[in-house]
Motif scaffolding. Structure first.
Motif, PDB file in Angstrom:
ATOM      1  N   UNK A 162       0.841  -1.189   0.000  1.00  0.00           N
ATOM      2  CA  UNK A 162       0.000   0.000   0.000  1.00  0.00           C
ATOM      3  C   UNK A 162       0.878   1.241   0.000  1.00  0.00           C
ATOM      4  N   UNK A 163       0.364   2.293  -0.589  1.00  0.00           N
ATOM      5  CA  UNK A 163       1.043   3.583  -0.577  1.00  0.00           C
ATOM      6  C   UNK A 163       0.144   4.622   0.074  1.00  0.00           C
ATOM      7  N   UNK A 164       0.765   5.559   0.740  1.00  0.00           N
ATOM      8  CA  UNK A 164       0.043   6.674   1.328  1.00  0.00           C
ATOM      9  C   UNK A 164       0.768   7.964   1.006  1.00  0.00           C
ATOM     10  N   UNK A 165       0.251   9.058   1.521  1.00  0.00           N
ATOM     11  CA  UNK A 165       0.855  10.356   1.240  1.00  0.00           C
ATOM     12  C   UNK A 165       0.914  11.185   2.517  1.00  0.00           C
ATOM     13  N   UNK A 166       2.086  11.718   2.779  1.00  0.00           N
ATOM     14  CA  UNK A 166       2.258  12.710   3.828  1.00  0.00           C
ATOM     15  C   UNK A 166       2.821  13.983   3.197  1.00  0.00           C
ATOM     16  N   UNK A 167       2.939  15.027   4.007  1.00  0.00           N
ATOM     17  CA  UNK A 167       3.452  16.297   3.517  1.00  0.00           C
ATOM     18  C   UNK A 167       4.593  16.760   4.417  1.00  0.00           C
TER      19      UNK A 167
END
Length: 381
Positions: A162-167
């Motif tokens: 799975x991939x996610x996104x942070x900033x």
């Protein structure tokens, strides 16, 4: 291993071989000893240790989970699907740092044991395969990209990615906050200045390590607890004792910001934010905050802009202000992909979850591309 205190800290940290404060023995010990994990928290320690000729050569923070709270890689839909078919999703196994969406080592191999890495991955994957006879699944969350590749190439498990996104904010050798602002478009620069002007009448006090007295920790925790209570109906996942232990054991990493009004001592601060610093890797982490009074712009100032100024002033190359939050993009935070791996015991669910992960990865790649186009830097216009 259900009690990390039985593992010598020097041996655990030697395997981790990292200055990341969240994977250190002290952080995990503070969670356990303060009661923030264990008991009815939903996190039961179940750490995996590998020895070779009586030397600890690999460690994995591992927990039995009875729910999905505090993980930040959301699988509630998977649990609902299991429930609809009358199959138990909990307990499951999770390799992560509780309540901490920060990338770091999960299977950490002692530097002297690196030549045996392939055998260690195979042995650990074999252990997990055996464990999946009694647990629904294993989840390795917020993996380093290099470790993710190692798992996929060496593990004898079917692993779904799975991939996610942070900033995260990156320091482009800025000399000052004004220097950072100069890199932004005029409209975004004015917006930030306008936000900061709303709370510039307040006083911001930084404390580090041993300079944080118990009274300051108590004030921070009161602000933290009251904010959680207002927004979530409970006083927060972490206990006051956890923060006291953290301040003592990881004094070199802890940075506390207290926000005060005129003539108000720090012990009576009405807002606070806690940061952790990794000075060797030049990363500043924004972690917890709280306030007794909601003021327009205060959250952005205490949790973002003060952190940016601190990072610039002290030469940090990256500022990780926590999970999610696309509102950070307009304030100079850039999208960063996160990765996790998942082993599903039940073959009948594996195909559906694999399809879910593939669609999610495609969506996230499109989302990151969109967020990059929204960055406020002059060259992005």
């Amino acid at each position: 291993m259900e009690d990390i205190s039985k593992v010598p800290a020097i041996e655990w940290d030697a395997c981790m071989a990292s200055t990341n404060p969240f994977t250190r023995h002290a952080f995990l010990w503070a969670l356990e000893q303060s009661g923030s994990v264990g008991g009815d928290s939903g996190w039961r320690p179940y750490h995996l240790l590998l020895y070779r000729q009586q030397q600890l050569v690999a460690v994995m923070p591992l927990y039995q989970k009875s729910d999905s709270w505090g993980e930040y890689v959301f699988d509630w839909a998977w649990a609902d699907a299991y429930q609809r078919y009358g199959v138990a999703y909990y307990p499951k196994l999770v390799s992560a740092i509780p309540f901490t969406p920060v990338t770091g080592n999960r299977l950490a191999i002692h530097p002297q044991a690196k030549p045996y890495a392939e055998a260690i991955y195979q042995q650990v994957s074999g252990i997990l395969k055996q464990q999946l006879q009694q647990f629904s699944s294993w989840h390795g969350l917020f993996l380093e990209a290099s470790e993710c590749q190692q798992w996929q190439s060496r593990a004898e498990l079917t692993l779904l990615r799975r991939e996610g996104c942070q900033f995260h904010w990156f320091n482009r050798d800025y000399a000052s906050f004004d220097d950072f602002l100069a890199a932004l478009t005029s409209r975004k620069r004015k917006q930030i200045l306008k936000e900061r002007a709303k709370v510039q009448h307040l006083h911001y006090h930084w404390f580090a390590g041993d300079a944080i007295a118990n009274e300051l920790w108590q004030r921070f925790y009161y602000c933290y607890q009251m904010t959680y209570l207002k927004r979530s109906g409970h006083g927060g996942y972490l206990s006051g004792d956890f923060f006291l232990k953290l301040g003592r054991l990881l004094a070199d990493n802890v940075r506390l910001l207290l926000v005060c009004r005129d003539n108000e001592p720090p012990e009576q601060a009405f807002a606070a934010a806690l940061y952790l610093a990794d000075e060797q890797q030049h990363v500043l982490y924004g972690r917890y905050w709280g306030t007794l009074q909601e003021l327009d712009g205060l959250h952005f100032e205490a949790c973002y802009y003060q952190g940016l100024e601190y990072a610039i002033r002290h030469g940090f190359s990256c500022f990780n202000a926590g999970a999610q939050g696309e509102h950070k993009v307009l304030r100079g935070f850039e999208p960063v992909m996160t990765q996790s791996l998942h082993a599903i015991a039940a073959a009948e669910f594996q195909h559906a979850i694999e399809h879910f992960c593939a669609e999610e990865r495609q969506h996230n790649q499109q989302y990151v591309a969109t967020m990059r186009q929204a960055l406020p830097f002059k060259h992005s216009d």
